[in-house]
Design a protein around this motif. Structure first.
Motif, PDB file in Angstrom:
ATOM      1  N   ASP A 158      32.785  69.540  54.747  1.00  0.00           N
ATOM      2  CA  ASP A 158      32.723  68.587  53.340  1.00  0.00           C
ATOM      3  C   ASP A 158      32.981  69.092  52.729  1.00  0.00           C
ATOM      4  N   VAL A 161      37.184  69.983  51.864  1.00  0.00           N
ATOM      5  CA  VAL A 161      37.751  68.555  51.280  1.00  0.00           C
ATOM      6  C   VAL A 161      38.284  68.869  49.668  1.00  0.00           C
ATOM      7  N   SER A 162      37.132  69.018  48.896  1.00  0.00           N
ATOM      8  CA  SER A 162      37.883  69.193  47.169  1.00  0.00           C
ATOM      9  C   SER A 162      38.225  71.138  47.603  1.00  0.00           C
ATOM     10  N   ASN A 167      41.245  65.615  48.697  1.00  0.00           N
ATOM     11  CA  ASN A 167      40.167  64.260  47.716  1.00  0.00           C
ATOM     12  C   ASN A 167      40.715  63.896  46.475  1.00  0.00           C
TER      13      ASN A 167
END
Length: 273
Positions: A158, A161-162, A167
């Motif tokens: 997770d 992604v950033s 994102n």
């Protein structure tokens, strides 16, 4: 597999590629020297000897629960440099590694370091406070610790992604980069990954930046969602005596793709004699 043992008995893994004036690369959290592999090859191909190490508790180094503080990380780096007897050295660090090389150069690098480069680095200090209102609230770091404890495998996927800006609208998502971020993160010991959050978020590098007596290139992505530029590079450049700030508009925290190509070109220009 090249390793050396620190003064406290920790085995540190490193790669040593190429020949020429030495460059040492320090990686970010929770990664390993593999994060620098492409950059290391490009620098080696350009005529430099490039050393990349896995921080204690990370990658292929000893999975120790001891010494997770910035003074120890910088000492480990100093002992590696002394072990290899490196001089005329350039040190380059990303994120947490940027803090590591700044502290190393300021406190151990006299007579060995000729230039410093940071990319998306944590100095001066990340956590928000009355004196650092632009910083990141402590609750964010508490959330990172909770994610590491609860399900770090999914948490790393997770976070990637950033980390890489996937994102953002129009971003070209690489599942390979996400998977490799998770792979490297899972090589870090749980205690190391957990305790290093405090290290990268709360260590104050203000005096280290002021003490640097060699040129420093401070590189930062303009869209860094992990280490926001306002509390990092924008402040760090004001504290050093001989600094160059380079902002890559729209670039994320993770060094990849066009950002990597531009950064390598700027590094080569900066470190050339």
């Amino acid at each position: 597999m090249p390793t050396f043992t620190t003064s406290d008995g920790t085995e540190i893994y490193y790669t040593d590629w190429g020949a020429g004036k030495p460059v040492v690369l320090s990686h970010g959290w929770p990664l390993s020297s593999d994060a620098w592999a492409a950059v290391a090859k490009l620098l080696a191909d350009a005529g430099y000897r490039v050393i990349s190490h896995d921080r204690r508790g990370h990658g292929r180094s000893t999975n120790t629960d001891l010494g997770h503080d910035m003074d120890t990380y910088a000492r480990d780096l100093a002992e590696l440099v002394e072990h290899l007897d490196l001089t005329e050295l350039v040190v380059i660090g990303h994120s947490t590694g940027g803090g590591e090389v700044v502290r190393y150069a300021a406190q151990h690098g006299k007579g060995r370091v000729r230039k410093v480069v940071t990319a998306g680095a944590v100095p001066p200090v990340m956590v928000q406070s009355e004196t650092n209102p632009e910083g990141t609230p402590i609750e964010v770091f508490d959330g990172i610790r909770a994610g590491v404890l609860a399900d770090r495998s999914q948490f790393y996927k997770d976070l990637a992604v950033s980390f890489y800006g996937f994102n953002r609208e129009g971003a070209k998502v690489s599942q390979g980069l996400i998977d490799d971020f998770q792979r490297q993160g899972m090589l870090a010991g749980l205690v190391a990954a957990y305790n290093c959050v405090k290290v990268f978020s709360e260590t104050d590098f203000t005096e280290d930046l002021k003490a640097l007596d060699v040129p420093i290139l401070i590189a930062h992505g303009g869209d860094d969602q992990i280490v926001p530029i306002a509390a990092a590079a924008d402040k760090a450049i004001k504290l050093v005596s001989d600094g160059t700030l380079k902002v890559y508009e729209g670039a994320p925290h993770g060094v990849a793709g066009d950002y990597q190509d531009a950064l390598v070109a700027d590094i080569l220009e900066f470190i050339a004699d």
